[in-house]
Design a protein around this motif. Structure first.
Motif, PDB file in Angstrom:
ATOM      1  N   HIS A   4      47.015  37.041  49.707  1.00 39.04           N
ATOM      2  CA  HIS A   4      48.231  36.306  49.372  1.00 39.04           C
ATOM      3  C   HIS A   4      47.911  34.849  49.053  1.00 39.04           C
ATOM      4  O   HIS A   4      48.403  34.289  48.058  1.00 39.04           O
ATOM      5  N   LYS A   5      47.091  34.211  49.871  1.00 40.21           N
ATOM      6  CA  LYS A   5      46.766  32.801  49.641  1.00 40.21           C
ATOM      7  C   LYS A   5      46.022  32.589  48.326  1.00 40.21           C
ATOM      8  O   LYS A   5      46.286  31.624  47.592  1.00 40.21           O
ATOM      9  N   GLU A   6      45.103  33.510  48.004  1.00 47.44           N
ATOM     10  CA  GLU A   6      44.367  33.363  46.745  1.00 47.44           C
ATOM     11  C   GLU A   6      45.278  33.590  45.537  1.00 47.44           C
ATOM     12  O   GLU A   6      45.082  32.979  44.485  1.00 47.44           O
ATOM     13  N   ALA A   7      46.281  34.471  45.678  1.00 46.53           N
ATOM     14  CA  ALA A   7      47.253  34.646  44.590  1.00 46.53           C
ATOM     15  C   ALA A   7      48.056  33.365  44.391  1.00 46.53           C
ATOM     16  O   ALA A   7      48.357  32.970  43.252  1.00 46.53           O
ATOM     17  N   GLN A   8      48.417  32.711  45.500  1.00 44.50           N
ATOM     18  CA  GLN A   8      49.120  31.429  45.397  1.00 44.50           C
ATOM     19  C   GLN A   8      48.241  30.373  44.723  1.00 44.50           C
ATOM     20  O   GLN A   8      48.698  29.623  43.848  1.00 44.50           O
ATOM     21  N   TRP A   9      46.981  30.322  45.099  1.00 49.33           N
ATOM     22  CA  TRP A   9      46.078  29.349  44.486  1.00 49.33           C
ATOM     23  C   TRP A   9      45.885  29.637  43.003  1.00 49.33           C
ATOM     24  O   TRP A   9      45.786  28.704  42.192  1.00 49.33           O
ATOM     25  N   LEU A  10      45.808  30.898  42.645  1.00 48.57           N
ATOM     26  CA  LEU A  10      45.664  31.255  41.234  1.00 48.57           C
ATOM     27  C   LEU A  10      46.816  30.673  40.422  1.00 48.57           C
ATOM     28  O   LEU A  10      46.609  30.040  39.375  1.00 48.57           O
ATOM     29  N   LEU A  11      48.047  30.875  40.901  1.00 49.04           N
ATOM     30  CA  LEU A  11      49.214  30.343  40.201  1.00 49.04           C
ATOM     31  C   LEU A  11      49.167  28.821  40.139  1.00 49.04           C
ATOM     32  O   LEU A  11      49.435  28.215  39.095  1.00 49.04           O
ATOM     33  N   ASN A  12      48.840  28.192  41.255  1.00 49.57           N
ATOM     34  CA  ASN A  12      48.775  26.731  41.276  1.00 49.57           C
ATOM     35  C   ASN A  12      47.711  26.201  40.321  1.00 49.57           C
ATOM     36  O   ASN A  12      47.933  25.210  39.609  1.00 49.57           O
ATOM     37  N   LEU A  21      41.089  41.590  43.673  1.00 45.26           N
ATOM     38  CA  LEU A  21      41.585  42.033  44.972  1.00 45.26           C
ATOM     39  C   LEU A  21      41.141  43.478  45.196  1.00 45.26           C
ATOM     40  O   LEU A  21      41.534  44.371  44.444  1.00 45.26           O
ATOM     41  N   CYS A  22      40.318  43.711  46.199  1.00 46.88           N
ATOM     42  CA  CYS A  22      39.824  45.048  46.509  1.00 46.88           C
ATOM     43  C   CYS A  22      40.330  45.476  47.876  1.00 46.88           C
ATOM     44  O   CYS A  22      40.341  44.679  48.818  1.00 46.88           O
ATOM     45  N   GLY A  23      40.720  46.715  48.002  1.00 45.58           N
ATOM     46  CA  GLY A  23      41.187  47.219  49.289  1.00 45.58           C
ATOM     47  C   GLY A  23      41.853  48.564  49.117  1.00 45.58           C
ATOM     48  O   GLY A  23      42.145  48.995  48.006  1.00 45.58           O
ATOM     49  N   GLN A  24      42.099  49.228  50.242  1.00 41.35           N
ATOM     50  CA  GLN A  24      42.656  50.572  50.168  1.00 41.35           C
ATOM     51  C   GLN A  24      44.089  50.549  49.639  1.00 41.35           C
ATOM     52  O   GLN A  24      44.752  49.509  49.603  1.00 41.35           O
ATOM     53  N   THR A  34      48.737  45.678  44.193  1.00 42.42           N
ATOM     54  CA  THR A  34      49.580  45.849  43.004  1.00 42.42           C
ATOM     55  C   THR A  34      50.809  44.964  43.090  1.00 42.42           C
ATOM     56  O   THR A  34      51.228  44.349  42.094  1.00 42.42           O
ATOM     57  N   HIS A  35      51.405  44.884  44.266  1.00 40.18           N
ATOM     58  CA  HIS A  35      52.574  44.035  44.459  1.00 40.18           C
ATOM     59  C   HIS A  35      52.258  42.589  44.074  1.00 40.18           C
ATOM     60  O   HIS A  35      53.022  41.943  43.345  1.00 40.18           O
ATOM     61  N   LEU A  36      51.125  42.084  44.541  1.00 41.02           N
ATOM     62  CA  LEU A  36      50.753  40.714  44.238  1.00 41.02           C
ATOM     63  C   LEU A  36      50.469  40.517  42.753  1.00 41.02           C
ATOM     64  O   LEU A  36      50.876  39.509  42.162  1.00 41.02           O
ATOM     65  N   ALA A  37      49.778  41.470  42.140  1.00 43.03           N
ATOM     66  CA  ALA A  37      49.466  41.352  40.710  1.00 43.03           C
ATOM     67  C   ALA A  37      50.745  41.265  39.885  1.00 43.03           C
ATOM     68  O   ALA A  37      50.879  40.406  38.997  1.00 43.03           O
ATOM     69  N   LYS A  38      51.701  42.140  40.168  1.00 42.19           N
ATOM     70  CA  LYS A  38      52.954  42.127  39.411  1.00 42.19           C
ATOM     71  C   LYS A  38      53.768  40.883  39.712  1.00 42.19           C
ATOM     72  O   LYS A  38      54.427  40.321  38.819  1.00 42.19           O
TER      73      LYS A  38
END
Length: 200
Positions: free
Chosen positions: A43-51, A64-67, A73-77
């Motif tokens: 979540h934090k890295e998604a926020q930094w990406l936008l910023n 983002l890798c994980g099961q 997917t939620h974060l990507a969208k």
């Protein structure tokens, strides 16, 4: 779109090269106490990406890798929706949709994906790829070095190297690109349902 100053926890992660005050974007994400540190970092890295995008930093990839079910997917969208609401060119494509269109002869898709200002590819490695699709994927990602890109996968980067293409795995780690491997992340929906049942 509602925006508030980002919380102190995220602000503490400001890297030396970031000389701006970050903004927190509404990504539809709640942080219950049982989330793992790796899931919180996604979540934090998604926020930094936008910023970093809105503050015109040098472009990089976020992977983002994980099961399944841990929120990738939620974060990507959500990231794509925020960018679109700001009037920026951004698209999210599932790997299965890309593979299907390429198999159907939509060869112009490759050039389209190469040139987008922001591209999210969801579920990289979710299905078996033909050599043709694998070659087209490599072409897209090679062309996107230095462009804003977000990848999600149920595979680790090592597994991407083994099952898809070692060159793609190499590019995921190249330069300033950021990788979050949430290997111990739980299925968000299942855990939330379990927690809800315990409160009844």
């Amino acid at each position: 779109m509602d925006q508030t100053l980002i919380n102190a926890t995220l602000y503490e992660l400001v890297a030396p090269e970031r000389n701006y005050t970050p903004t927190e974007f509404a990504l539809g994400w709640e942080e219950p106490p049982w989330l793992t540190p790796e899931t919180r970092r996604m979540h934090k890295e998604a926020q930094w990406l936008l910023n970093d995008i809105i503050h015109r930093q040098k472009a990089y990839w976020l992977t983002l890798c994980g099961q399944s079910g841990c929120g990738k997917t939620h974060l990507a969208k959500a990231v794509v929706n925020v960018l679109r609401n700001m009037g920026k060119e951004a698209q999210c494509w599932s790997m299965s949709k890309i593979a299907s269109m390429l198999r159907d002869g939509e060869y112009g898709l490759t050039d389209h994906l190469c040139t987008l200002r922001f591209l999210a590819i969801d579920d990289l490695g979710a299905e078996q790829m033909s050599e043709f699709v694998r070659a087209q994927l490599y072409q897209v990602l090679n062309a996107r070095l230095g462009k804003w890109t977000l990848l999600t996968s149920n595979l680790s980067v090592n597994e991407i190297s083994d099952s898809i293409d070692i060159r793609i795995a190499s590019r995921i780690h190249r330069g300033r690109n950021v990788v979050v491997e949430a290997s111990d992340a739980e299925d968000f929906c299942l855990r939330a349902k379990q927690e809800l049942s315990l409160t009844k």
